[in-house]
Design an enzyme around this catalytic site. Structure first.
Site, mmCIF file in Angstrom:
data_model
loop_
_atom_site.group_PDB
_atom_site.id
_atom_site.type_symbol
_atom_site.label_atom_id
_atom_site.label_comp_id
_atom_site.label_asym_id
_atom_site.label_seq_id
_atom_site.Cartn_x
_atom_site.Cartn_y
_atom_site.Cartn_z
ATOM 1 N N ASP A 1 38.963 40.174 31.018
ATOM 2 C CA ASP A 1 37.912 39.905 32.001
ATOM 3 C C ASP A 1 36.588 40.110 31.281
ATOM 4 O OD1 ASP A 1 37.299 40.133 35.267
ATOM 5 O OD2 ASP A 1 35.869 41.242 34.029
ATOM 6 N N GLU B 1 39.510 33.984 31.510
ATOM 7 C CA GLU B 1 38.916 33.172 32.569
ATOM 8 C C GLU B 1 38.420 31.852 31.995
ATOM 9 O OE1 GLU B 1 36.098 36.274 34.568
ATOM 10 O OE2 GLU B 1 36.699 36.761 32.531
ATOM 11 N N CYS C 1 44.726 42.815 44.996
ATOM 12 C CA CYS C 1 45.259 44.112 44.576
ATOM 13 C C CYS C 1 46.454 43.912 43.651
ATOM 14 C CB CYS C 1 45.678 44.928 45.798
ATOM 15 S SG CYS C 1 46.473 46.477 45.341
ATOM 16 N N CYS D 1 41.837 49.221 47.090
ATOM 17 C CA CYS D 1 42.574 48.355 48.015
ATOM 18 C C CYS D 1 42.549 48.940 49.429
ATOM 19 C CB CYS D 1 44.009 48.179 47.537
ATOM 20 S SG CYS D 1 44.996 47.166 48.651
ATOM 21 N N ASP E 1 36.972 45.844 36.661
ATOM 22 C CA ASP E 1 37.176 44.903 35.555
ATOM 23 C C ASP E 1 38.625 44.926 35.050
ATOM 24 O OD1 ASP E 1 34.535 44.294 35.812
ATOM 25 O OD2 ASP E 1 33.873 45.461 34.070
HETATM 26 ZN ZN LIG Z 1 46.982 47.202 47.472
#
Ligand SMILES: [Zn+2]
Length: 267
Positions: free
Chosen positions: A61, A145, A218, A237, A247
């Site tokens: 990332d 990415e 998540c 989350c 990140d």
């Molecule tokens: Zn989760």
């Protein structure tokens, strides 16, 4: 180091050698950039041997605070000299913007901006080579990415000043953010080009993935929500309570997306 090159019709000229010549020289060309001249050599190398398999896969990332975060929880910080050079470049561009068109001072200011751009470019290249080499040595599969998709969803780039190539029209905070952004973008582009080339030589697989939603999902339970990311750095989350550096989560999702894409490809 200073060395000598013989150019047809010119004779011997002294040159600063930036990097060693590996392999047999095939072509020599000369390029001018501002007041500097460059000698560019292309060399033929024997086919490099692929590196042994490591059994490791990674997602990366790319960011502003950290140059990159990987799915294993490691970070490659942005080089300090990068930020320093960016600040000096910004100051030089502001000085340039204050100079009267056609003045001697303006010509000098243009030269300063060009010199700083060259410096940033050299440092960026060096950093990119080191970072790419580390990844290619350690992993068989590298997912990153897709910058083309990513850039479409980002803030507009600063407007280049048509009167002075390499400088930007001042538009306040947006210009500053935009400049930092464009320097970073250029850095990632260079890095990915080098990464892809090194990976090809070493027999490693590199995969570009759609970066959308990679910061919201998540990695523990799959719950995807904007609320999972309360701040730029934190991932928490709201469904299962998993928390980590945002990140690192991004890099894990990039790896996952890369593996999904690889599965989907015809063999
Ligand atoms: Zn989760």
């Amino acid at each position: 180091p200073v060395t000598r090159v013989r150019l047809q019709g010119v004779g011997h000229v002294k040159v600063h050698q930036h990097r060693p010549v590996v392999g047999k020289v095939k072509t020599v060309s000369v390029k001018r950039e501002g007041r500097r001249w460059y000698v560019i050599l292309t060399a033929e190398q024997t086919a490099p041997e692929p590196l042994p398999q490591t059994g490791s896969m990674v997602g990366i990332d790319m960011g502003i605070t950290n140059f990159l975060a990987d799915s294993g929880g490691e970070f490659v910080p942005n080089p300090r000299h990068g930020a320093k050079a960016a600040a000096r470049l910004e100051a030089a561009q502001q000085a340039l913007a204050r100079c009267k068109r056609g003045s001697r001072r303006r010509r000098k200011a243009v030269e300063v901006v060009a010199r700083l751009h060259r410096k940033v470019r050299r440092q960026r290249l060096d950093h990119a080579h080191k970072t790419a080499l580390g990844l290619v040595r350690e992993h068989d599969f590298i997912a990153h990415e897709d910058l083309r998709i990513r850039n479409m969803s980002k803030a507009p780039a600063p407007k280049p000043d048509p009167a002075t190539p390499g400088s930007f029209l001042p538009n306040g905070a947006a210009a500053k953010a935009g400049l930092n952004r464009s320097i970073a973008d250029a850095g990632w582009g260079v890095f990915l080009t080098i990464l892809t080339a090194k990976a090809a030589c070493a027999g490693r697989e590199v995969m570009a993935v759609d970066p959308r939603n990679t910061s919201r999902r998540c990695p523990q339970c799959g719950h995807t929500a904007k609320e999972n990311r309360p701040t730029q750095e934190k991932f928490h989350c709201v469904s299962c309570g998993h928390h980590a550096h945002a990140d690192t989560v991004g890099a894990l999702n990039v790896l996952r997306a890369g593996l999904v894409r690889r599965e989907a490809q015809p063999a």
